[in-house]
Scaffold this motif. Sequence first.
Motif, PDB file in Angstrom:
ATOM      1  N   VAL A  58     -95.721  15.419 -53.122  1.00 29.63           N
ATOM      2  CA  VAL A  58     -94.851  14.374 -52.584  1.00 29.63           C
ATOM      3  C   VAL A  58     -95.638  13.409 -51.707  1.00 29.63           C
ATOM      4  O   VAL A  58     -96.676  13.759 -51.140  1.00 29.63           O
ATOM      5  N   LEU A  59     -95.132  12.204 -51.603  1.00 26.92           N
ATOM      6  CA  LEU A  59     -95.630  11.191 -50.680  1.00 26.92           C
ATOM      7  C   LEU A  59     -94.635  11.039 -49.543  1.00 26.92           C
ATOM      8  O   LEU A  59     -93.428  10.921 -49.774  1.00 26.92           O
ATOM      9  N   GLU A  60     -95.159  11.013 -48.321  1.00 23.04           N
ATOM     10  CA  GLU A  60     -94.328  10.761 -47.143  1.00 23.04           C
ATOM     11  C   GLU A  60     -95.072   9.798 -46.233  1.00 23.04           C
ATOM     12  O   GLU A  60     -96.292   9.650 -46.325  1.00 23.04           O
ATOM     13  N   SER A  61     -94.352   9.160 -45.338  1.00 22.29           N
ATOM     14  CA  SER A  61     -94.968   8.240 -44.395  1.00 22.29           C
ATOM     15  C   SER A  61     -94.025   8.006 -43.226  1.00 22.29           C
ATOM     16  O   SER A  61     -92.813   7.886 -43.430  1.00 22.29           O
ATOM     17  N   PRO A  62     -94.560   7.921 -42.003  1.00 20.31           N
ATOM     18  CA  PRO A  62     -93.693   7.580 -40.867  1.00 20.31           C
ATOM     19  C   PRO A  62     -93.177   6.149 -40.930  1.00 20.31           C
ATOM     20  O   PRO A  62     -92.267   5.790 -40.189  1.00 20.31           O
ATOM     21  N   LEU A  63     -93.733   5.325 -41.825  1.00 17.79           N
ATOM     22  CA  LEU A  63     -93.234   3.972 -42.006  1.00 17.79           C
ATOM     23  C   LEU A  63     -92.115   3.903 -43.033  1.00 17.79           C
ATOM     24  O   LEU A  63     -91.465   2.872 -43.176  1.00 17.79           O
ATOM     25  N   ALA A  64     -91.920   4.986 -43.780  1.00 15.63           N
ATOM     26  CA  ALA A  64     -90.936   4.995 -44.854  1.00 15.63           C
ATOM     27  C   ALA A  64     -89.729   5.822 -44.461  1.00 15.63           C
ATOM     28  O   ALA A  64     -89.827   6.756 -43.666  1.00 15.63           O
ATOM     29  N   LYS A  65     -88.595   5.485 -45.047  1.00 17.32           N
ATOM     30  CA  LYS A  65     -87.366   6.231 -44.812  1.00 17.32           C
ATOM     31  C   LYS A  65     -86.964   7.039 -46.038  1.00 17.32           C
ATOM     32  O   LYS A  65     -85.822   7.475 -46.156  1.00 17.32           O
ATOM     33  N   VAL A  66     -87.933   7.217 -46.941  1.00 16.08           N
ATOM     34  CA  VAL A  66     -87.717   8.029 -48.127  1.00 16.08           C
ATOM     35  C   VAL A  66     -88.950   8.901 -48.354  1.00 16.08           C
ATOM     36  O   VAL A  66     -90.032   8.627 -47.833  1.00 16.08           O
ATOM     37  N   GLY A  85     -84.071  11.029 -36.949  1.00 12.63           N
ATOM     38  CA  GLY A  85     -83.988   9.627 -37.324  1.00 12.63           C
ATOM     39  C   GLY A  85     -84.690   9.324 -38.624  1.00 12.63           C
ATOM     40  O   GLY A  85     -84.113   8.720 -39.523  1.00 12.63           O
ATOM     41  N   ARG A  86     -85.971   9.754 -38.750  1.00 16.26           N
ATOM     42  CA  ARG A  86     -86.742   9.405 -39.949  1.00 16.26           C
ATOM     43  C   ARG A  86     -87.201  10.630 -40.728  1.00 16.26           C
ATOM     44  O   ARG A  86     -88.059  10.502 -41.597  1.00 16.26           O
ATOM     45  N   PHE A  87     -86.661  11.773 -40.386  1.00 19.71           N
ATOM     46  CA  PHE A  87     -87.073  12.979 -41.098  1.00 19.71           C
ATOM     47  C   PHE A  87     -85.848  13.829 -41.335  1.00 19.71           C
ATOM     48  O   PHE A  87     -84.965  13.918 -40.474  1.00 19.71           O
ATOM     49  N   ASP A  88     -85.803  14.465 -42.505  1.00 23.35           N
ATOM     50  CA  ASP A  88     -84.568  15.107 -42.927  1.00 23.35           C
ATOM     51  C   ASP A  88     -84.607  16.626 -42.890  1.00 23.35           C
ATOM     52  O   ASP A  88     -83.654  17.276 -43.309  1.00 23.35           O
ATOM     53  N   GLU A  89     -85.681  17.212 -42.408  1.00 24.13           N
ATOM     54  CA  GLU A  89     -85.752  18.666 -42.362  1.00 24.13           C
ATOM     55  C   GLU A  89     -85.129  19.185 -41.066  1.00 24.13           C
ATOM     56  O   GLU A  89     -84.934  18.425 -40.109  1.00 24.13           O
ATOM     57  N   PRO A  90     -84.791  20.479 -40.999  1.00 28.02           N
ATOM     58  CA  PRO A  90     -84.128  21.019 -39.810  1.00 28.02           C
ATOM     59  C   PRO A  90     -84.934  20.745 -38.534  1.00 28.02           C
ATOM     60  O   PRO A  90     -86.159  20.800 -38.526  1.00 28.02           O
ATOM     61  N   LEU A  91     -84.216  20.448 -37.471  1.00 29.90           N
ATOM     62  CA  LEU A  91     -84.837  20.109 -36.200  1.00 29.90           C
ATOM     63  C   LEU A  91     -84.053  20.781 -35.083  1.00 29.90           C
ATOM     64  O   LEU A  91     -82.826  20.708 -35.048  1.00 29.90           O
ATOM     65  N   GLN A 117     -96.020  30.810 -31.186  1.00 31.79           N
ATOM     66  CA  GLN A 117     -94.900  31.444 -31.889  1.00 31.79           C
ATOM     67  C   GLN A 117     -93.755  31.821 -30.945  1.00 31.79           C
ATOM     68  O   GLN A 117     -92.644  32.091 -31.400  1.00 31.79           O
ATOM     69  N   ARG A 118     -94.018  31.807 -29.653  1.00 27.88           N
ATOM     70  CA  ARG A 118     -92.934  32.005 -28.692  1.00 27.88           C
ATOM     71  C   ARG A 118     -91.896  30.894 -28.836  1.00 27.88           C
ATOM     72  O   ARG A 118     -90.701  31.105 -28.618  1.00 27.88           O
ATOM     73  N   LEU A 119     -92.358  29.701 -29.236  1.00 27.66           N
ATOM     74  CA  LEU A 119     -91.462  28.562 -29.456  1.00 27.66           C
ATOM     75  C   LEU A 119     -91.046  28.428 -30.914  1.00 27.66           C
ATOM     76  O   LEU A 119     -89.883  28.176 -31.224  1.00 27.66           O
ATOM     77  N   SER A 120     -92.014  28.545 -31.828  1.00 25.78           N
ATOM     78  CA  SER A 120     -91.712  28.257 -33.233  1.00 25.78           C
ATOM     79  C   SER A 120     -90.802  29.305 -33.866  1.00 25.78           C
ATOM     80  O   SER A 120     -90.220  29.060 -34.914  1.00 25.78           O
ATOM     81  N   TRP A 121     -90.668  30.484 -33.250  1.00 28.21           N
ATOM     82  CA  TRP A 121     -89.716  31.473 -33.740  1.00 28.21           C
ATOM     83  C   TRP A 121     -88.284  30.938 -33.616  1.00 28.21           C
ATOM     84  O   TRP A 121     -87.427  31.230 -34.443  1.00 28.21           O
ATOM     85  N   LYS A 122     -88.052  30.123 -32.600  1.00 32.04           N
ATOM     86  CA  LYS A 122     -86.706  29.589 -32.355  1.00 32.04           C
ATOM     87  C   LYS A 122     -86.548  28.148 -32.828  1.00 32.04           C
ATOM     88  O   LYS A 122     -85.515  27.785 -33.391  1.00 32.04           O
ATOM     89  N   TYR A 123     -87.569  27.314 -32.597  1.00 31.78           N
ATOM     90  CA  TYR A 123     -87.435  25.876 -32.833  1.00 31.78           C
ATOM     91  C   TYR A 123     -88.112  25.468 -34.133  1.00 31.78           C
ATOM     92  O   TYR A 123     -89.216  25.916 -34.440  1.00 31.78           O
ATOM     93  N   ARG A 124     -87.480  24.582 -34.862  1.00 31.92           N
ATOM     94  CA  ARG A 124     -88.056  24.020 -36.075  1.00 31.92           C
ATOM     95  C   ARG A 124     -88.291  22.525 -35.850  1.00 31.92           C
ATOM     96  O   ARG A 124     -87.415  21.819 -35.359  1.00 31.92           O
ATOM     97  N   GLY A 125     -89.474  22.057 -36.207  1.00 30.27           N
ATOM     98  CA  GLY A 125     -89.771  20.635 -36.169  1.00 30.27           C
ATOM     99  C   GLY A 125     -90.178  20.096 -34.813  1.00 30.27           C
ATOM    100  O   GLY A 125     -90.646  18.961 -34.739  1.00 30.27           O
ATOM    101  N   MET A 126     -89.995  20.840 -33.741  1.00 25.61           N
ATOM    102  CA  MET A 126     -90.265  20.319 -32.405  1.00 25.61           C
ATOM    103  C   MET A 126     -91.010  21.306 -31.517  1.00 25.61           C
ATOM    104  O   MET A 126     -91.181  21.080 -30.327  1.00 25.61           O
ATOM    105  N   ALA A 127     -91.492  22.418 -32.093  1.00 23.81           N
ATOM    106  CA  ALA A 127     -92.094  23.462 -31.264  1.00 23.81           C
ATOM    107  C   ALA A 127     -93.342  22.960 -30.547  1.00 23.81           C
ATOM    108  O   ALA A 127     -93.500  23.154 -29.341  1.00 23.81           O
ATOM    109  N   TYR A 128     -94.239  22.291 -31.284  1.00 26.29           N
ATOM    110  CA  TYR A 128     -95.467  21.842 -30.632  1.00 26.29           C
ATOM    111  C   TYR A 128     -95.180  20.708 -29.651  1.00 26.29           C
ATOM    112  O   TYR A 128     -95.768  20.652 -28.563  1.00 26.29           O
ATOM    113  N   ALA A 129     -94.286  19.809 -30.011  1.00 19.76           N
ATOM    114  CA  ALA A 129     -93.914  18.752 -29.071  1.00 19.76           C
ATOM    115  C   ALA A 129     -93.349  19.344 -27.785  1.00 19.76           C
ATOM    116  O   ALA A 129     -93.611  18.846 -26.684  1.00 19.76           O
TER     117      ALA A 129
END
Length: 507
Positions: free
Chosen positions: A137-145, A230-236, A405-417
Amino acid sequence: MRPGNPWPEVEYLVGFRDDVRVEFDATSVNLTTSVSTFAVRLPEGRVRDALAALADDLVPTDKALNELGPAERVQFQRLLGRIGRLLVYGVLIGGRELIRFEHTAQDVGSKAETVQPDDLVKLSRFALCRSRSGMLVLESPLAKVRVLLVHRAARELVASLADVQRVDDIAESAGGDLAVAEVCALLGVLVGAGFVEVRPAGEDFDGEEDPVLRQWDFHDLLFHSRVRSGRFDEPLGGVFPHKGKIAPRPAVKPVPDGPSVELYRPSLEDVTQRDPGLTAALEGRRSFRSYGEQPLTAEQIGEFLYRVARVRTHFVPAAGGEPGGEIVSRPYPTGGSAFELELYLTIQRCAGVDPGIYYYDPVGHRLVLVNDDPQDRRAMLEVASVSTSREADPDVLVTMTSRFQRLSWKYRGMAYATTLRHTGVLYQTMYLVATAMGMAPCGLGIGDSDMSARVLGLDYLQESSVGDFILGSRPPGDPGIWDQEQGWEWVNDPEWAAWAGSVLRRH
């Protein structure tokens, strides 16, 4: 997405994504994914029949609309707009489905652009090509698809766009798999979606990028687009993606083996009697990169760590309780009481503590020696010195690591942030406590996570450094960093800072 159609060979299909379950009852339709259910009130009729057809296979958009009356067409198009993230759009060129689109945002409005055979094209530097669910797949933060490269010809075309190419040269190198008109049509769709850049013949790409985009690094813009909705469709968010599959990490890290140094525990009465107060610490905070002749003491290090990072409370659920319910409390806040951050101290100069690299045990309030190699110690301090443009040769380096993994076990898409947010909170806590104690603090912006993982004996993917902070004894005199003779312009009550400086000097 329903792009424009500059080439007659292009046809658009629409259907439900593979991960969407469609269920009809008497008056409504329920669209269910792994994380949500979307219910649409839809009684029997041709609009309902058209929607049901999408559940069976991808169908031509024109055919779906042609079978509806004018009012029904409007209703159907509005419905597709509401459920856009649950749909997939196929693009047929020359009778073959080459790519598919999935919406990653709600307000998708891009249309295909007209691309000519003598135009110059290249892949956007923000485009990302990766494997997802068995598909390239192709993805980009500039694209909405998201673009699914379903046909080999599409994959080969994308691979050819690493450098600037003439469109007709791309068609020629395709060996007849795609005609020039088909290449123009496919590139027009990708240009409109934001994945490919195009210039007319005779123009080049040098210096043409928008000045705002020029100041974005690829990974920074991608990170920004993925850690907020906003620009990403996976669980957050807190969706507990690994619950019932992987055991959560303990709230308190097992203490490594090694000689330990018991630390001084300050009394609440002593601290409150001599503390300068929050406003004085806030207004008087400075970053120092030089130190006094006398080093910090073990007592100061003990008080600093006790006030900054000790474990204050520990909650363990009863046997049979909900997994992941174990939490602790420390003096600074974190999301979900995760407290995934750990502290390691590389000590070069401290009265009462031998030089070495130590782990801070936040429960036992002690330092545990994890590495006494002088070369490793120097390497850690050297990276910290470089981060200050070699202004500082740190007496004490505090390395903050994250047990990811203390965070990523619970959070999806935002653990490192989230762990970076926590690191910033801990920086501020360290600054305020060090300022109140009359120490010389400085947060650093650069560190070496790979080297520090090796030196600290950590697995880079399980726990590695996310922040660094240096400490020392405060040098004599006022640093004078707001000296008007040096060009500083005072605004908004500079007497606050002057007052804070006088308060801190008395303490």
